[in-house]
Design an enzyme around this catalytic site. Sequence first.
Site, short mmCIF file in Angstrom:
data_model
loop_
_atom_site.label_atom_id
_atom_site.label_comp_id
_atom_site.label_asym_id
_atom_site.label_seq_id
_atom_site.Cartn_x
_atom_site.Cartn_y
_atom_site.Cartn_z
N SER A 104 0.73 -1.08 -0.15
CA SER A 104 0.11 0.15 -0.05
C SER A 104 0.90 1.43 0.06
O SER A 104 0.33 2.44 -0.11
CB SER A 104 -1.09 -0.06 1.20
OG SER A 104 -2.11 -0.94 0.94
N LYS A 107 -0.28 3.76 -2.51
CA LYS A 107 -1.12 4.73 -2.54
C LYS A 107 -0.42 6.28 -2.45
O LYS A 107 -1.41 7.15 -2.71
CB LYS A 107 -2.05 4.48 -1.35
CG LYS A 107 -2.67 3.31 -1.58
CD LYS A 107 -3.87 2.94 -0.39
CE LYS A 107 -4.73 1.85 -0.39
NZ LYS A 107 -3.89 0.54 -0.31
N SER A 161 -5.58 3.24 4.61
CA SER A 161 -5.26 2.20 3.47
C SER A 161 -6.46 1.46 2.87
O SER A 161 -6.30 0.11 2.66
CB SER A 161 -4.27 1.32 3.91
OG SER A 161 -3.12 1.02 3.05
#
Length: 332
Positions: A104, A107, A161
Amino acid sequence: MTLGMGANAAGERREAGSKTSSAKSKPTAKPKVTAATNRKARHARTVRRKAVAAVVRPSFGELSGLRLTDDPLELHSSVALVMDQDTLEILVDKNAQVVLPIASLTKLMTSIVVIEAGQALDEVLTVTQADVDTEKRSGSRLAVGTQLSRGEMLHLALMSSENRAAHALGRHYPGGLDAFVEAMNARAQLLGMSGSRFVEPTGLSSRNQSSANDLALLVNAAYQHPLIRELSISQEHAVAIGRRTLQYRNTNRLVRNPDWEIGLQKTGYISEAGRCLVMQAELAGRKLIMVFLDSAGTYSRLGDAERVRRWLETLPDVIAPTQFADAPKLPS
């Protein structure tokens, strides 16, 4: 002895038969299904899913032997980089050039592309079946049909997340998801992230890969956007969905620790990547970029950050960053 055993067995059969007859004549009442039994059944299914999830595949770093790397700070992360954001001095370098899945941490690039596209943050986006994770089959609190503003989706993606939020952001990009991924890779090239590759906006795919060296460039670029800084270190946030209010908390507990002055952060985890963490933080009078990849334990990446902090506090006073005004700057 044999006769006795036979007689006993016959007796057991007769007794069993009588019990069976009795049971047939008196049928057992079916258990009443209640909300409590439904909760217990759901809990049992959750426990089984967690037990299955606990048997995870080894990370790419573990398979390649990176976890056997020794370092003076005894970090638990296979890969680590700590760099002065102003002077570019490298303070810690542990396998920083190795390319691994980044989960993640992806992101951060997703948020950069969204913000730099200039799309309206108050535009309402809808979660659809296309946003449901088919890669890892992870869950989400954002049901199909959920409607939130682009700004709220960005907040949840950075702070908690939220994978469906991140995917929805990419899907609502001009030209759709393919154009979004193309923009992610183009931005990476502009930043000089030559070893990095992105295939989707959430980080669920192990094909999203980068190195600690490249991720330092990404952290610095994300840090240039005040909104990304603000949302990434937000401690908690509530969103109203219909009649419900969902409460989200930051995935990085260090943002609630008064010993830390964090300017930007992002965590990440998939089994192929291990536990990951990037931060911009001010420690010992210096603005630092910190990258930790492929950490094995749930809290070991945070423990590594604490080890670095304690080590820096033992060092003699450093030259003030303002004296390096002519030092080269990271691309943003």
